[in-house]
Design a protein around this motif. Structure first.
Motif, PDB file in Angstrom:
ATOM      1  N   ASN A 149      57.736  62.598  54.389  1.00  0.00           N
ATOM      2  CA  ASN A 149      56.569  61.619  54.347  1.00  0.00           C
ATOM      3  C   ASN A 149      57.910  60.636  56.144  1.00  0.00           C
ATOM      4  O   ASN A 149      59.302  60.584  56.469  1.00  0.00           O
ATOM      5  CB  ASN A 149      57.082  60.277  53.233  1.00  0.00           C
ATOM      6  N   GLY A 150      56.852  59.540  56.685  1.00  0.00           N
ATOM      7  CA  GLY A 150      57.457  58.352  57.553  1.00  0.00           C
ATOM      8  C   GLY A 150      57.909  58.772  58.472  1.00  0.00           C
ATOM      9  O   GLY A 150      57.888  60.317  59.112  1.00  0.00           O
ATOM     10  N   TYR A 171      64.640  61.748  51.238  1.00  0.00           N
ATOM     11  CA  TYR A 171      65.162  60.001  51.615  1.00  0.00           C
ATOM     12  C   TYR A 171      65.153  59.295  50.197  1.00  0.00           C
ATOM     13  O   TYR A 171      66.088  57.918  49.995  1.00  0.00           O
ATOM     14  CB  TYR A 171      64.029  59.877  52.532  1.00  0.00           C
ATOM     15  N   LEU A 172      64.090  59.918  49.016  1.00  0.00           N
ATOM     16  CA  LEU A 172      64.501  58.461  47.687  1.00  0.00           C
ATOM     17  C   LEU A 172      65.528  58.829  46.994  1.00  0.00           C
ATOM     18  O   LEU A 172      65.689  58.012  46.902  1.00  0.00           O
ATOM     19  CB  LEU A 172      62.693  58.968  46.865  1.00  0.00           C
ATOM     20  N   LEU A 173      66.078  59.919  47.131  1.00  0.00           N
ATOM     21  CA  LEU A 173      67.851  60.278  46.604  1.00  0.00           C
ATOM     22  C   LEU A 173      68.444  59.691  47.423  1.00  0.00           C
ATOM     23  O   LEU A 173      69.403  58.948  46.563  1.00  0.00           O
ATOM     24  CB  LEU A 173      67.667  61.919  46.812  1.00  0.00           C
ATOM     25  N   GLN A 198      54.051  56.774  65.697  1.00  0.00           N
ATOM     26  CA  GLN A 198      53.072  56.306  64.502  1.00  0.00           C
ATOM     27  C   GLN A 198      54.192  55.987  63.784  1.00  0.00           C
ATOM     28  O   GLN A 198      54.727  54.716  63.159  1.00  0.00           O
ATOM     29  CB  GLN A 198      52.207  56.916  64.735  1.00  0.00           C
ATOM     30  N   ARG A 199      54.959  57.121  62.980  1.00  0.00           N
ATOM     31  CA  ARG A 199      55.645  56.572  62.340  1.00  0.00           C
ATOM     32  C   ARG A 199      56.894  55.776  62.081  1.00  0.00           C
ATOM     33  O   ARG A 199      57.530  55.832  61.520  1.00  0.00           O
ATOM     34  CB  ARG A 199      56.360  58.754  61.946  1.00  0.00           C
ATOM     35  N   LEU A 200      57.790  56.438  63.933  1.00  0.00           N
ATOM     36  CA  LEU A 200      58.294  54.915  63.819  1.00  0.00           C
ATOM     37  C   LEU A 200      57.826  53.634  63.876  1.00  0.00           C
ATOM     38  O   LEU A 200      59.251  52.798  63.249  1.00  0.00           O
ATOM     39  CB  LEU A 200      59.320  55.248  65.397  1.00  0.00           C
ATOM     40  N   ILE A 207      62.828  50.389  60.493  1.00  0.00           N
ATOM     41  CA  ILE A 207      63.941  50.199  60.241  1.00  0.00           C
ATOM     42  C   ILE A 207      64.779  49.101  60.090  1.00  0.00           C
ATOM     43  O   ILE A 207      64.474  49.149  62.076  1.00  0.00           O
ATOM     44  CB  ILE A 207      64.613  51.575  59.620  1.00  0.00           C
ATOM     45  N   PRO A 208      65.642  48.121  60.104  1.00  0.00           N
ATOM     46  CA  PRO A 208      66.559  47.524  61.207  1.00  0.00           C
ATOM     47  C   PRO A 208      66.855  48.037  62.053  1.00  0.00           C
ATOM     48  O   PRO A 208      67.528  48.881  62.010  1.00  0.00           O
ATOM     49  CB  PRO A 208      66.844  46.852  60.093  1.00  0.00           C
TER      50      PRO A 208
END
Ligand SMILES: C[S@@+](CC[C@H](N)C(=O)[O-])C[C@H]1O[C@@H](n2cnc3c(N)ncnc32)[C@H](O)[C@@H]1O
Length: 409
Positions: free
Chosen positions: A22-23, A36-38, A200-202, A207-208
């Motif tokens: 994703n993303g 990434y969720l892990l 688009q994904r970026l 993210i900061p």
């Protein structure tokens, strides 16, 4: 922090139905990506107050991006210049507008710049070769722009998507002769759509603007970092590249087409293979090693079935031991190390990689905080492994991932 115990099944870390790609993690394929969720959960549980995250096998940079998202400085190393390029692009913000149409129009009118690619005509159709060459010629001109590396990553994915390799196959495995006849990918269209998708994904998965350092290094060689490391979140290879994930085969088309363009440098399949964990040759089965009783038992059992496979497994873990030793040297006090590993089967024998990793780190003075188990659903790596190293041939292995968490006292 989660209760300290030995092994805990974590159903809430399965993330069933949530794609690891994703993303921004959908930017370029990469084998065996962390979910990434892990990483996010691990940062929540163990990352509080930690300032510097390190991933010694950073691959496509999932840990690094999540580290930056959580406000940490992120440092990664890998031997593969393609991985480093993807990791860097995924970890950055994009401010510029990219003139996609103009780039493609310019490419259409350019003289092709075709690098040396092994068996070029076997792996790419003539029209594809010419158009990839044209794109390459134009992308070169954008060197020095803010989006040059993003162009390279979109180009690399276009090379993969328009090659004659089967889609979704990490090893070199050509499309069936009959299907190949009717296969006519449109290089410019694929490139345009890929680049647009990545932009688009970026933007959407923002993210900061964090601090990222990525280096091309072999973790088995001793190395020095300016910072001491507070938290490590990583997934090492699960075994030698001959019998598990062939990262060098996966990367080969891209590395050839990117030659001379990638800021992280060039390499070839042979060099990558020789640097991968498990490549240290000729480990004698009588070599004494006392860092892991579980490894000792495993090698003993395996050597009764196949001396060759026992040697391969031993080579891999001796390399892993040196990697862990080098990692331990750069840790701060109370640093936490999270190793995400899989337990595969070799010649019918289970290789308890989680226990071996725990014992290696214990021998290096770290304390076990727990091993957490999650079911693998989406990971882009052979759930169905190919133990014979033949593309397409699969046997059932890893269904669970083990997260071994250690702490430096
Ligand atoms: C399981 S992958 C890591 C995937 C990564 N976690 C991600 O999310 O994309 C293992 C990585 O280890 C790297 N590797 C193998 N041998 C290495 C070595 N000796 N030193 C550093 N990196 C190595 C491979 O190139 C590969 O990118």
């Amino acid at each position: 922090m989660i209760a300290i115990s030995s092994k805990i099944r974590m159903p809430s870390w399965d993330f069933a139905g949530i794609k690891a790609s994703n993303g921004r993690y959908g930017i370029h394929e990469y084998p065996a990506m962390l979910h990434y969720l892990l990483v996010r959960e691990l940062l929540k549980e163990f990352g509080e107050g930690k300032k510097v995250l390190f991933d010694p096998f950073c691959g496509s940079g999932v840990s690094l991006c999540e580290g930056i998202r959580a406000g940490k400085k992120a440092i990664g190393i890998d031997i593969n210049p393609l991985a480093l390029l993807i990791a860097k692009v995924r970890s950055c913000q994009l401010y510029a507008q990219i003139p996609i149409r103009e780039i493609i129009q310019e490419a259409k009118l350019s003289q092709p710049d075709i690098p040396k690619v092994k068996n070029l005509e076997y792996w790419f159709k003539p029209q594809v070769i010419e158009n990839l060459g044209k794109l390459r010629a134009v992308i070169k001109k954008y060197k020095g722009t803010e989006f040059y590396e993003l162009l390279l990553v979109a180009f690399s994915q276009t090379v993969r998507s328009t090659s004659n390799n089967r889609k979704g196959e990490f090893k070199r495995y050509r499309i069936d002769e009959k299907k190949l006849k009717y296969y006519n990918p449109n290089v410019f269209e694929v490139f345009g759509m890929t680049l647009f998708d990545y932009m688009q994904r970026l933007k959407e998965d923002n993210i900061p603007n964090g601090i990222l350092e990525v280096y091309r290094k072999d973790v088995r060689e001793s190395f020095y970092l300016k910072d001491t490391v507070d938290i490590v979140i990583t997934s090492p290879p699960y075994g030698d590249s001959k019998t598990t994930v062939a990262y060098e085969q996966f990367s080969s088309f891209s590395l050839e087409w990117l030659s001379g363009l990638n800021p992280f440098g060039d390499t070839c399949q042979r060099e990558l293979k020789s640097l991968s964990l498990g490549s240290s040759k000729n480990m004698d089965l009588n070599t004494s090693f006392d860092f892991s009783p579980s490894l000792y038992k495993t090698i003993l059992r395996l050597s009764q079935i196949s001396e060759k496979r026992a040697k391969e497994v031993l080579n891999f873990f001796i390399d892993l031991y040196y990697a862990c030793k080098n990692i331990t040297h750069i840790l701060s006090r109370k640093a936490v190390v999270c190793f995400v590993v899989g337990n595969r089967t070799v010649s019918g024998i289970n290789i308890p990689m989680d226990d071996i990793v725990r014992e290696i780190y214990e021998s290096l003075g770290l304390v076990h905080r727990g091993t957490f188990i999650r079911k693998i659903h989406n990971k882009r790596m052979p759930l169905l492994n190919s133990p014979t190293n033949q593309a397409g041939l699969k046997s059932n292995t890893m269904h669970y991932e083990y997260i071994v968490v250690m702490e430096k006292e």
